[in-house]
Design an enzyme around this catalytic site. Structure first.
Site, PDB file in Angstrom:
ATOM      1  N   VAL A 255       0.861  -1.187   0.000  1.00 10.70           N
ATOM      2  CA  VAL A 255       0.000   0.000   0.000  1.00 10.70           C
ATOM      3  C   VAL A 255       0.895   1.235   0.000  1.00 10.70           C
ATOM      4  O   VAL A 255       1.782   1.371   0.841  1.00 10.70           O
ATOM      5  CB  VAL A 255      -0.914   0.052   1.240  1.00 10.70           C
ATOM      6  CG1 VAL A 255      -1.789   1.302   1.206  1.00 10.70           C
ATOM      7  CG2 VAL A 255      -1.768  -1.201   1.334  1.00 10.70           C
TER       8      VAL A 255
ATOM      9  N   GLY B  34       3.256   2.190  -2.016  1.00 12.56           N
ATOM     10  CA  GLY B  34       4.623   2.057  -2.528  1.00 12.56           C
ATOM     11  C   GLY B  34       5.660   2.337  -1.450  1.00 12.56           C
ATOM     12  O   GLY B  34       5.723   1.645  -0.444  1.00 12.56           O
TER      13      GLY B  34
ATOM     14  N   ASP C 263      -7.264  -2.133  -8.230  1.00 10.55           N
ATOM     15  CA  ASP C 263      -6.026  -1.995  -7.470  1.00 10.55           C
ATOM     16  C   ASP C 263      -6.280  -1.261  -6.152  1.00 10.55           C
ATOM     17  O   ASP C 263      -5.846  -1.697  -5.080  1.00 10.55           O
ATOM     18  CB  ASP C 263      -5.003  -1.239  -8.335  1.00 10.55           C
ATOM     19  CG  ASP C 263      -3.726  -0.937  -7.591  1.00 10.55           C
ATOM     20  OD1 ASP C 263      -2.940  -1.871  -7.363  1.00 10.55           O
ATOM     21  OD2 ASP C 263      -3.506   0.231  -7.231  1.00 10.55           O
TER      22      ASP C 263
ATOM     23  N   LYS D  84      -6.057  -2.393  -1.942  1.00 11.69           N
ATOM     24  CA  LYS D  84      -5.311  -1.631  -0.939  1.00 11.69           C
ATOM     25  C   LYS D  84      -6.221  -1.199   0.212  1.00 11.69           C
ATOM     26  O   LYS D  84      -5.810  -1.248   1.375  1.00 11.69           O
ATOM     27  CB  LYS D  84      -4.632  -0.433  -1.598  1.00 11.69           C
ATOM     28  CG  LYS D  84      -3.491  -0.884  -2.529  1.00 11.69           C
ATOM     29  CD  LYS D  84      -2.992   0.252  -3.403  1.00 11.69           C
ATOM     30  CE  LYS D  84      -1.837  -0.197  -4.291  1.00 11.69           C
ATOM     31  NZ  LYS D  84      -1.523   0.816  -5.326  1.00 11.69           N
TER      32      LYS D  84
ATOM     33  N   GLY E 191       6.866   2.441  -8.511  1.00 12.69           N
ATOM     34  CA  GLY E 191       8.217   2.640  -9.031  1.00 12.69           C
ATOM     35  C   GLY E 191       9.208   1.759  -8.316  1.00 12.69           C
ATOM     36  O   GLY E 191       9.032   1.422  -7.150  1.00 12.69           O
TER      37      GLY E 191
END
Lengths: 402, 402
Positions: B127, B129, B196, B200, B297
């Site tokens: 959750v 990133g 998505d 989360k 990322g």
């Protein structure tokens, strides 16, 4: 059963007692044990308080009671907070504080004493009030190469600056409003001169570098010289002004400072308004992360203090404990700090500005000339200002950009 | 020496290997031990990678190697991630994942297996990133009575919505731009339909309630039906539109959802733009806190994974470990969820709107009539829409306010 003593039954101490009592279910579940507030140390009595029977006036009662596992120092100020903290740690009691002044002055010593005595010293509430900042910095982001930690660390000054931007009010009017609302003290110096923010950036700097700087080695400016005109000029080019604590880590060392900065709306700090605080961390490979919330107040501060208590009850010293040394080895000369600079002058025009600073961005002309330079060092900025003065200018204002 | 194995050498797995290698000094200092990447499991070979000699193709090599302390699952998808995680935990290896799909589907089972086998299961990267969210939720805010957790949990949709607001672009144009920039997949369904974000918010809900909801019991809407006109109408009254995951905890239970919401500039989430993510927690007495940063990322995700690894190396299971049960006991009927509602219709005018919804705030008239109701339940909103349709209206859009 974990027995605690609270030193100081003011806003923070009262908030801690209330939180432990009101949320006892969560607290016991998270801490893995029930908590008993065994003592509350204060000079006063509180006959009408539900905690009246815990109030004591002699610290030695707490110190000599082997049942007390943890002392919560919510007194503020350096003394006797310093002496009580040292004595408690030496007596094998963990200490939690909300007092940024003692952490910024003596944190290295307290952490070493905690280490020697196998107990914990924690201070989440000392920076950013209720916002989890210190714990995530230690346990979640330390694997990164930290390039900068910067933040809006003082709610009073952020309230005043927000007011100046929202209503075009002067500093004095906005300060008075903050005082009327209880956000600023009658003597507002610690806030508006940047002293409070300076202590907090000293703590954040120690967390990322291991070096606890003397606060007098941190370049510190407040917000008292920011004028209505500066606010208007900033707004004209889409910038806001925030009092920031910054620890910028470069190849040659750290630049640590507290000063007002102009910043664009692309910075997440620019939208932090009113009494809110925020701390932004920039590192590799994490990028930038920001923690935001209430930087003061009984409830938020109590949340941070009790969060520290839960962590100690669960993990004790197995949690990562910082090691700090007092010193100034890591800091660079502030004269070399580089930034774009907003400067407002009167008595000289665009021609003089361009002669001294080259292609500055002039944002206002008329009675005053306001402009923004390229990226220059402090030394260059100061020399430029002297040159402008020789050309007949009077400098009204100077604020760095971020 | 702590030996780890990385499952999957894609963006996340590669980022983890790079971070451990590039920042080895910080990592060893914080974890209290050196880390060796002993194996990297992938179907492919990577002959040009500095890690080429660690690549294996058979999970059993990792499973049967007693030197491997911790497995980092960076494969994504449910299978074989599920089987490998179960096997690793049963073999007494801690598991760290960045895979929100398996956490949302099987997190309760993994946490129980970790407990039974005296190891850890961690998922900070699942959750937000790189943003520290899960660790602070467990260790810093749990002593509060949590009223709501809400967040911008998907960077792709936030980029698209930011683009629509900044340039008045349509959803389709903005999606194409996101795809061109690599922020959206060629098949964008998991992002734009809210799937998505739903995973989360299921994870965040489990963290605050202990109950892991099946995702099909979470009301989920995406952003595909948001039109240019809605963006213009929102901007006209100073609102933005964000796709939020929300877990709202009331006296009767929880309302959990993913949907676009209109929100004012006083909400700190409103200024979170582009691919950034943020999670806001509202509790007592902490007030509201927000965690902000890069939600995806290689670098940011790797930071979160390695942060989990540091915590396991330092504290192991002494750290608070969540206990989840799968179920739906805590959730309320979505028909009772209350909010103000933005509705755009054509074929009926202000008179019809007022007849059905009383004193709605009409924000646009002409070809379409757009208005904002008072606080009403979902049930009331849907009945109102039916009444409007009986009066000849066609509903073009409906978005809740926060």
């Amino acid at each position: 059963m974990t027995n605690i003593a609270i030193l100081g039954f003011g806003v923070v101490g009262g908030g801690v007692a209330d939180l432990i009592t009101n949320n006892s279910y969560q607290v016991a579940r998270l801490g893995g044990d029930d908590i008993r507030i065994k003592y509350i140390l204060d000079l006063r009595d509180f006959p009408d308080s539900p905690f009246a029977d815990r109030v004591v006036h002699d610290f030695d009662i707490i110190l000599s009671d082997n049942e007390v596992d943890c002392v919560i120092e919510a007194m503020g100020g350096s003394h006797p907070a310093y002496e009580y903290t040292v004595a408690a740690l030496k007596a094998g009691k963990s200490v939690i504080t909300s007092n940024k002044e003692v952490v910024a002055r003596f944190g290295d010593e307290f952490l070493a004493l905690a280490r020697e005595n196998g107990v914990c010293y924690r201070f989440e509430a000392a920076v950013g009030g209720g916002i989890p900042v210190i714990s995530p910095m230690i346990s979640c982001v330390g694997q990164n190469k930290i390039r900068e930690v910067r933040g809006i660390l003082n709610g009073t000054t952020n309230y005043i600056l927000t007011k100046m931007f929202s209503f075009g009010a002067s500093f004095e009017e906005s300060l008075k409003d903050a005082q009327d609302k209880g956000y600023a003290e009658r003597n507002p110096d610690a806030d508006v001169l940047g002293i409070d923010a300076c202590r907090k950036i000293a703590i954040l700097t120690a967390l990322v570098s291991g070096e606890l700087l003397p606060t007098d080695r941190i370049h510190t400016e407040g917000i008292t010289s920011i004028r209505k005109e500066d606010v208007l000029n900033a707004a004209k080019v889409g910038l806001s002004i925030k009092l920031l604590g910054r620890c910028v880590i470069g190849d040659k060392g750290m630049q640590v400072m507290v000063a007002p900065f102009m910043l664009g709306s692309d910075s997440p700090l620019s939208s932090v308004s009113g009494v809110y605080n925020a701390v932004e961390i920039i590192g590799e490979p994490i990028g930038n992360v920001m923690f935001y919330g209430q930087g003061a107040g009984a409830g938020a501060t109590a949340s941070a203090v009790v969060g520290d208590l839960m962590q100690i009850m669960r993990s004790g010293r197995s949690y990562a404990e910082p090691v700090w040394t007092r010193g100034t080895d890591g800091i660079c000369n502030f004269a070399d700090f580089e930034a774009r600079q907003y400067i407002a002058i009167c008595g000289a025009d665009r021609g003089a500005v361009e002669k001294v600073f080259g292609s500055a961005q002039v944002i206002s002309e008329g009675e005053e000339t306001a402009f923004i330079t390229g990226i220059i060092s402090e030394k260059t900025a100061q020399e430029g200002i002297k040159s402008l003065e020789r050309l007949g200018a009077t400098v009204k204002s100077r604020i760095r950009l971020i």
